[in-house]
Design an enzyme around this catalytic site. Structure first.
Site, PDB file in Angstrom:
ATOM      1  N   ASP A  21     -12.333 -10.285  -0.912  1.00  0.00           N
ATOM      2  CA  ASP A  21     -13.616 -10.385  -0.214  1.00  0.00           C
ATOM      3  C   ASP A  21     -14.587  -9.470  -0.955  1.00  0.00           C
ATOM      4  OD1 ASP A  21     -12.740  -7.872   0.805  1.00  0.00           O
ATOM      5  OD2 ASP A  21     -12.381  -8.668   2.812  1.00  0.00           O
ATOM      6  N   ASN A  62       2.056  -5.188  -3.146  1.00  0.00           N
ATOM      7  CA  ASN A  62       0.645  -5.483  -2.883  1.00  0.00           C
ATOM      8  C   ASN A  62      -0.127  -4.195  -2.601  1.00  0.00           C
ATOM      9  OD1 ASN A  62      -1.443  -7.534  -2.216  1.00  0.00           O
ATOM     10  ND2 ASN A  62      -1.270  -6.759  -0.118  1.00  0.00           N
ATOM     11  N   GLU A  92       0.801  -1.243   0.000  1.00  0.00           N
ATOM     12  CA  GLU A  92       0.000   0.000   0.000  1.00  0.00           C
ATOM     13  C   GLU A  92       0.826   1.283   0.000  1.00  0.00           C
ATOM     14  OE1 GLU A  92      -2.847  -0.478   3.195  1.00  0.00           O
ATOM     15  OE2 GLU A  92      -3.593  -2.370   2.372  1.00  0.00           O
ATOM     16  N   GLU A 133      -6.259 -10.599  -1.307  1.00  0.00           N
ATOM     17  CA  GLU A 133      -7.089 -10.343  -0.114  1.00  0.00           C
ATOM     18  C   GLU A 133      -8.567 -10.304  -0.489  1.00  0.00           C
ATOM     19  OE1 GLU A 133      -5.711  -6.931   2.139  1.00  0.00           O
ATOM     20  OE2 GLU A 133      -3.611  -7.425   1.774  1.00  0.00           O
ATOM     21  N   HIS A 163     -10.604  -6.026  -2.465  1.00  0.00           N
ATOM     22  CA  HIS A 163     -11.691  -5.814  -1.503  1.00  0.00           C
ATOM     23  C   HIS A 163     -12.815  -5.130  -2.284  1.00  0.00           C
ATOM     24  CE1 HIS A 163      -9.192  -7.051   1.821  1.00  0.00           C
ATOM     25  NE2 HIS A 163      -8.262  -6.184   1.478  1.00  0.00           N
TER      26      HIS A 163
END
Ligand code: G3I
Length: 300
Positions: free
Chosen positions: A234, A169, A127, A232, A205
């Site tokens: 979701d 990432n 990030e 990640e 996400h």
């Protein structure tokens, strides 16, 4: 395949979950983990605040619990994460300049060396790009040590564990936009100058759907000569099952998309409280989204 892991393996990929050391005593949780997944990411246990709570004092107890659980069962481990502006220990939050740079290098070197040979892929830097339209770096204490901090982090990780794939990432990079293009330009520069980078993680996400250019975005990074991974995943919202299938198919359609990780097992394990964004309900039952992913992995 009849499980996420076996179905992904038949396609030459892994299917992983973020897990928490504190839940390894929960038999419902562990039964799903052992049955369905062939890769794990520690949700918090390998972060900077967890592994170096006091400067120069390293603690790997919880990271080891996860790594040992996974490796003893033949699962891959994605290391997360060696360098991040968030979840820094207090002592590091208060540092700056060359002392911080030196502490960062030491942290990466010590953690990656400790886990040498055990990690399939490290999220070396997490990030580091800004949200919005600038396409530039996020301001942070790490960024203020000099724009070269990211390449120094990757070179340090490579020296410490030459066998691990080294990833960058980030989130909100799942489609083609200013932020993902900023990262694309960095990866292209790193490849042209021989800075060691092997993969890019797309956190994913999501709410209701993936961006329409999701696959094209994965492909443009793969075309730079790096693996891509969905790190990640979701997805909340009423279109959840369809969106999960679309993401799975996009990964299968990109030869260098090596695997998918969901960010938790049951809805009750998710950081997105109340949004039910995962593949299993709070009781551990398979949701429609689970069936949708499994069918997509099996080519349906
Ligand atoms: O460590 C303390 C613990 O001692 C205390 O008992 C407990 C009480 O609530 O809090 C614990 O810390 C929490 C930690 O999770 C472990 O549970 C933090 O408050 C909480 O902020 C932390 O949240 C994590 C978050 O990263 C922090 O930034 C989430 O679990 C984790 O899912 C989330 O993961 C991030 C990825 O690393 C990077 N990408 C985004 C993703 C979602 O935010």
């Amino acid at each position: 395949g009849t499980t996420l892991g076996t179905a992904a393996a038949e396609k030459g990929r892994y299917f992983g979950a973020a897990i928490a050391a504190g839940r390894l005593g929960d038999s419902t949780y562990v039964n799903i983990l052992n049955r369905e997944f062939n890769s794990v990411t520690p949700e918090n246990e390998m972060k900077m605040d967890a592994t170096e709570p006091n400067q120069g004092q390293f603690t790997f107890t919880n990271g080891d619990r996860i790594a040992n659980h996974a490796l003893s069962r033949g699962m891959k481990v994605r290391g997360h994460t060696l360098a991040w502006h968030a979840q820094q220990p207090g002592w590091m939050q208060r540092m700056e300049g060359s002392a911080l740079r030196q502490a960062l290098v030491n942290h990466i070197s010590r953690v990656a060396s400790y886990y040498k040979g055990k990690i399939y892929a490290w999220d070396v830097v997490n990030e580091a790009f800004a949200d919005g339209g600038s396409g530039g770096r996020r301001d942070s204490n790490l960024q203020r040590t000099g724009n070269d901090w990211i390449e120094v982090a990757f070179r340090t990780a490579r020296a410490a564990d030459p066998g691990a794939k080294l990833c960058y990432n980030d989130y909100n990079t799942d489609g083609i936009n200013a932020k993902s293009t900023g990262i694309y330009n960095m990866v292209r520069d790193f490849k042209s100058r021989g800075v060691p980078i092997d993969c890019v993680g797309f956190q994913s996400h999501l709410t209701n759907s993936a961006p329409s250019d999701y696959q094209a975005n994965l492909q443009r990074f793969a075309d730079l000569g790096v693996d891509v991974q969905i790190t990640e995943l979701d997805i909340s919202g009423s279109n959840q099952a369809n969106a999960y299938a679309a993401v799975t198919r996009a990964c299968l359609a990109v030869a260098r998309c090596t695997g998918i990780t969901v960010w938790g097992i049951r809805d009750s394990d998710s950081w997105r409280t109340g949004q039910n964004p995962l593949l299993f309900d709070a009781s551990g039952n398979k949701k429609a989204a689970y069936t949708s992913v499994l069918n997509a992995l099996n080519g349906g």
